[in-house]
Design an enzyme around this catalytic site. Structure first.
Site, PDB file in Angstrom:
ATOM      1  N   ARG A  43      26.796  63.190 -44.955  1.00 24.36           N
ATOM      2  CA  ARG A  43      27.852  63.700 -45.833  1.00 24.36           C
ATOM      3  C   ARG A  43      28.921  62.651 -46.014  1.00 24.36           C
ATOM      4  NH1 ARG A  43      31.154  62.022 -43.127  1.00 24.36           N
ATOM      5  NH2 ARG A  43      32.071  62.801 -41.200  1.00 24.36           N
ATOM      6  N   GLU A  49      40.752  64.464 -43.660  1.00 21.24           N
ATOM      7  CA  GLU A  49      40.265  63.736 -42.482  1.00 21.24           C
ATOM      8  C   GLU A  49      40.964  64.169 -41.206  1.00 21.24           C
ATOM      9  OE1 GLU A  49      37.182  62.464 -42.222  1.00 21.24           O
ATOM     10  OE2 GLU A  49      37.826  61.470 -44.063  1.00 21.24           O
ATOM     11  N   ASP A 215      30.912  68.477 -40.316  1.00 19.68           N
ATOM     12  CA  ASP A 215      29.652  67.774 -40.544  1.00 19.68           C
ATOM     13  C   ASP A 215      28.468  68.732 -40.539  1.00 19.68           C
ATOM     14  OD1 ASP A 215      31.371  65.661 -40.393  1.00 19.68           O
ATOM     15  OD2 ASP A 215      30.665  64.939 -38.452  1.00 19.68           O
TER      16      ASP A 215
END
Length: 483
Positions: A43, A49, A215
């Site tokens: 990904r 973030e 993720d």
């Protein structure tokens, strides 16, 4: 390809060169043929973030690159793991005695995470063995989630070997009974994928990283043609339509960063945890029950902008020592180390709590702004989205300190040659950048960035297809059965 059922596809292996090669190598390695194949994509996180483990939404998309495993169930109760990459050694262990060494993040340990996660979630014993051959084309340690893709692949392979078919309502109920009455469309696939994402998120903690679930969630919940806003507690995925007049380009800094091999990542997780506790204490909340910065905002019922102001009032910008944290919370150093910090952060001497919290709250706001802009689609959407990405990189670099000189250089180069926005993606300290690029500028952008960054001998050693490439939203994890 013909659809067999949710997340399962029947394929003619002879028509897919990579599957065919994997089948041939498997036969030469094990002397038999695989019964099925599983794949889980890597990904790219477009924005958001280091905030998933703080409880906030992120905005990733799956990429074409993936982990692929050929699998054969066996009756020996032994896991035989091999990799098409000769750099990764073969490994075997008992299926009923899997031990994961946190001090050595070797490739096979990520497979064992997924395997053990399924085993422990369902309380299983006397498990069948497997012969597995892994083939990955996600650049390793690049911030594109190669490790998590392997964990997800292993979890899906294990569940498939155990016969927990997606088409069985009983298996659906086992996985997630609370959702049965809530979803009607693609009920089985959705429920299965969401629960498996949660299992694999927890199981990756066996390797020692304290990740938040982005993720694994995008690996299972991704759909072709759309990015996803991933929300947590409860896990949800919402389509985000990206601008058709732009493409997203991934550029590899060629600085590898395995987040399980250092304490950088977990230190940031712990700094956010400590910041959440100090903010909760400052506002008179039950701080010992608080783990994530999002919980503080939710309990106070205020906006992200207000949380930034509260953070500036409550936390000083000078680093906190462990002793000062203990004084603020009224606990001992022993309690801090054993009850709050992770094992590989117990000897950390300073914590930058104000900076980390300000990054998280501002980045969470940028994610929501990005999604809103994609929905409203103003005429100047691409430069506006680019500016949000630029702000994100500045915050990652200055407030979260998870960039590196090579990433900063690469971001500057990408902006110089036509990207309205560019930022590091993934954990940072190396890995990749992601840039938004007007579609009509793509050929010149790729040529110029290649010329400016990848001429150094060390960088040219990275395979060309893993250095610089445009990407589009791909699909999620699948089981392939040979037609």
């Amino acid at each position: 390809m013909e659809t067999e059922g949710p997340a399962t596809r029947r394929v003619q292996v002879s028509e897919h060169p990579r599957l065919l090669k994997l089948k041939e190598v498997f036969k030469s390695k094990f002397g038999s043929l695989p019964k099925f194949y599983v794949r889980a994509p890597g990904r790219v996180n477009i924005i958001g973030e280091h905030i998933d483990y703080c409880g906030y939404s992120v905005l990733p998309m799956a990429i074409e690159q993936d982990m692929l495993i050929a699998v054969e169930p066996v009756k020996t109760h032994t896991l035989q793991l091999a990799n098409t990459n000769p750099l990764y050694s073969d490994f075997s262990t008992s299926a009923n005695n899997t031990e994961i060494d946190k001090t050595k993040p070797l490739w096979h340990n990520y497979f064992l995470c997924g395997f053990k996660g399924i085993q422990e979630h369902f309380g299983l014993s006397n498990l069948p063995g497997m012969n597995c051959l892994v083939d990955g084309n996600i650049p390793p340690s690049s911030g594109l989630s190669s490790s998590s893709a392997l964990v997800c692949c292993a979890g899906l392979a294990t569940l498939t070997v155990l016969g927990m078919s997606l088409s069985k309502i009983y298996a659906l109920w086992l996985l997630c009974p609370a959702l049965v009455s809530r979803y009607l469309y693609h009920l089985e696939e959705l429920c299965y994928s969401m629960k498996l994402a949660e299992i694999c998120t927890k199981s990756e903690h066996y390797i020692g990283t304290e990740g938040g679930g982005m993720d694994q969630s995008i690996s299972f919940l991704a759909e072709e043609g759309t990015a996803k806003l991933i929300e947590f507690s409860p896990l949800r995925a919402t389509d985000v339509k990206l601008p058709s007049e732009a493409v997203f380009v991934i550029a590899n800094s060629c600085v590898e960063m395995n987040k399980a091999a250092t304490s950088h990542f977990n230190i940031r997780v712990m700094e956010c945890r400590l910041a959440a506790k100090l903010l909760a204490k400052y506002k008179g909340l039950q701080w010992d029950k608080v783990l994530r910065l999002e919980e503080v905002q939710a309990k106070l019922g205020v906006s992200l902008e207000e949380m930034l102001l509260i953070t500036e009032d409550a936390l000083h910008t000078e680093p906190y020592s462990p002793e000062e944290v203990c004084r603020c919370l009224g606990i001992s150093l022993q309690e801090l180390r054993t009850q709050i910090l992770s094992p590989n952060t117990q000897d950390v001497l300073i914590f930058k709590l104000c900076q980390r919290a300000k990054h998280v709250y501002s980045e969470a706001a940028r994610v929501l702004q990005f999604k809103k802009m994609c929905e409203e689609a103003p005429d100047d959407m691409v430069p506006l989205l680019g500016e949000l990405m630029n702000q994100s990189h500045a915050s990652c670099r200055d407030m979260y300190e998870c960039s590196c000189p090579e990433l900063d250089q690469l971001v500057d180069i990408c902006r110089k040659f036509g990207a309205p926005g560019s930022r590091l993606t993934g954990a940072g300290w190396g890995g990749c950048t992601v840039s938004i690029v007007p579609a009509d500028k793509l050929p010149s952008f790729l040529a110029n960035v290649h010329e400016a960054y990848y001429q150094q001998s060390a960088r040219s050693l990275v395979p060309e297809e893993q250095r610089l490439f445009a990407t589009k939203p791909g699909g999620g994890a699948l089981v392939f059965l040979e037609a």
